[in-house]
Design a protein around this motif. Structure first.
Motif, short mmCIF file in Angstrom:
data_model
loop_
_atom_site.label_atom_id
_atom_site.label_comp_id
_atom_site.label_asym_id
_atom_site.label_seq_id
_atom_site.Cartn_x
_atom_site.Cartn_y
_atom_site.Cartn_z
N UNK A 17 0.81 -1.22 0.00
CA UNK A 17 0.00 0.00 0.00
C UNK A 17 0.84 1.27 0.00
N UNK A 18 2.16 1.13 -0.13
CA UNK A 18 3.04 2.29 -0.21
C UNK A 18 4.03 2.08 -1.35
N UNK A 19 3.55 2.03 -2.61
CA UNK A 19 4.44 1.79 -3.75
C UNK A 19 5.49 2.88 -3.88
N UNK A 20 6.70 2.48 -4.27
CA UNK A 20 7.82 3.41 -4.33
C UNK A 20 8.05 3.98 -5.73
N UNK A 21 7.22 3.59 -6.70
CA UNK A 21 7.36 4.12 -8.06
C UNK A 21 5.99 4.24 -8.70
N UNK A 22 5.89 5.05 -9.75
CA UNK A 22 4.63 5.19 -10.47
C UNK A 22 4.25 3.87 -11.13
N UNK A 23 5.24 3.14 -11.61
CA UNK A 23 5.00 1.84 -12.23
C UNK A 23 4.31 0.89 -11.25
N UNK A 24 4.87 0.82 -10.04
CA UNK A 24 4.27 -0.04 -9.02
C UNK A 24 2.89 0.46 -8.62
N UNK A 25 2.73 1.77 -8.56
CA UNK A 25 1.45 2.35 -8.16
C UNK A 25 0.34 2.00 -9.16
N UNK A 26 0.65 2.02 -10.45
CA UNK A 26 -0.37 1.70 -11.45
C UNK A 26 -0.76 0.23 -11.36
N UNK A 27 0.19 -0.64 -11.07
CA UNK A 27 -0.14 -2.06 -10.92
C UNK A 27 -1.06 -2.28 -9.72
N UNK A 28 -0.70 -1.66 -8.62
CA UNK A 28 -1.52 -1.77 -7.42
C UNK A 28 -2.91 -1.20 -7.65
N UNK A 29 -2.97 -0.06 -8.31
CA UNK A 29 -4.25 0.58 -8.57
C UNK A 29 -5.14 -0.31 -9.44
N UNK A 30 -4.55 -0.96 -10.44
CA UNK A 30 -5.32 -1.84 -11.31
C UNK A 30 -5.96 -2.98 -10.55
N UNK A 31 -5.22 -3.58 -9.63
CA UNK A 31 -5.76 -4.68 -8.84
C UNK A 31 -6.84 -4.19 -7.88
N UNK A 32 -6.67 -3.00 -7.33
CA UNK A 32 -7.69 -2.46 -6.42
C UNK A 32 -8.98 -2.11 -7.16
N UNK A 33 -8.84 -1.58 -8.38
CA UNK A 33 -10.02 -1.27 -9.18
C UNK A 33 -10.77 -2.56 -9.53
N UNK A 34 -10.00 -3.61 -9.86
CA UNK A 34 -10.63 -4.90 -10.16
C UNK A 34 -11.40 -5.41 -8.94
#
Length: 222
Positions: A17-34
Motif C-alpha cells: 500500500x506504499x508503492x515506491x514508483x509510479x509503475x508499481x502504483x499503477x499495478x496496485x491501482x489496477x488490482x484495487x479497481x478490479x
C-alpha cells in the motif's frame, strides 16, 4: 501431476500500500479497481502478474532484447548494480511458460454473478504470479548471450538509480500451481537459445552467431 515448485524460501509478506514508483502504483491501482468492480458488480476477474517475460517476438525495450542488438553491433551495454554493489537479479520467464499460465487461468475462470449492473452473489476474484521461480543475475544473462552470439559484450557497470526499482524479483507461484497446475519448465539458457535463433533469423544476421550444433556440444546438459 508433477510436484509443486519449491517456494519455501520465497514466502514473505510485504506491504503493497506504499508503492515506491509510479509503475508499481499503477499495478496496485489496477488490482484495487478490479477488486472494487468485483465487489460492487459481481464481475469474475483474474489478475496475472508476469515476471520479466522474454522470448521471440518480445518487447524491444526489454534488456535481453536490446542487449542482443547492442552486443552484435559492438555497442556498450549498461549493467546495473544495487547501491551497495550487489548484482541485480530477475525472475526471467519464457513466453511459452507464461502462455501456459494464461490458458490455465482462462480454463478455470468462472462466470460473473452480476447482471444489469447489479451483483447477485459473490464472484470469483483471483491474482496469480506467473514467473519462473528462479531469479538469475543480469550478469549471468549477459554471459549466456555472449556465448550464444559468440561475441564479447562491452559492459558498463553502473549503480541502479533510486527510482523505486527493486534489486531482484522472485515469483511465488504456489497459488497458480494449486489452482491450475502452473509449473514453468524453461530455464534461461534454453529460452535465450530459442530467442537468439529467432532474432538472427528475423533480422537476417548470420555472422558470428553459433549454430545449434555448436551450442549443444558446449552445453550438452541443456
Amino acid at each position: 501431476m508433477a510436484s509443486p515448485p519449491d517456494t519455501s524460501k520465497t514466502i514473505k509478506l510485504e506491504r503493497t500500500d506504499q508503492p515506491a514508483s509510479l509503475y508499481a502504483a499503477t499495478k496496485k491501482a489496477g488490482e484495487e479497481i478490479a477488486h472494487t468492480y468485483n465487489h460492487i458488480y459481481g464481475l469474475s476477474l483474474t489478475g496475472l502478474r508476469f515476471f520479466t517475460v522474454y522470448g521471440p517476438w518480445g518487447r524491444p525495450d526489454m534488456a535481453y532484447f536490446f542487449f542482443t542488438k547492442d552486443i552484435l553491433q559492438g555497442k556498450p551495454i549498461d549493467i546495473y548494480q544495487t547501491q551497495d554493489e550487489k548484482q541485480v537479479a530477475r525472475d526471467f520467464t519464457y513466453i511459452d511458460d507464461v502462455v501456459k499460465g494464461c490458458v490455465g487461468a482462462l480454463d478455470t475462470a468462472r462466470k460473473s454473478t452480476g447482471s444489469g449492473g447489479k451483483k447477485k452473489g459473490p464472484a470469483q476474484l483471483r491474482v496469480y504470479n506467473l514467473g519462473n521461480t528462479s531469479p538469475v543475475p543480469v550478469g549471468k544473462l549477459v554471459s549466456i548471450l555472449e556465448s550464444l552470439l559468440n561475441t564479447k559484450a562491452k559492459k558498463h557497470v553502473i549503480k541502479m538509480p533510486r527510482n523505486g526499482d527493486v534489486p531482484y524479483t522472485h515469483a511465488n507461484v504456489s497459488l497458480a500451481y494449486r489452482d491450475f497446475g502452473y509449473k514453468p519448465t524453461t530455464d534461461l539458457s534454453s529460452g535465450l537459445r530459442k530467442f537468439v535463433k529467432w532474432y538472427v533469423s528475423y533480422y537476417g544476421i548470420h555472422t558470428r552467431v553459433k549454430k545449434d550444433s555448436e551450442i549443444r556440444s558446449e552445453h550438452p546438459e541443456d
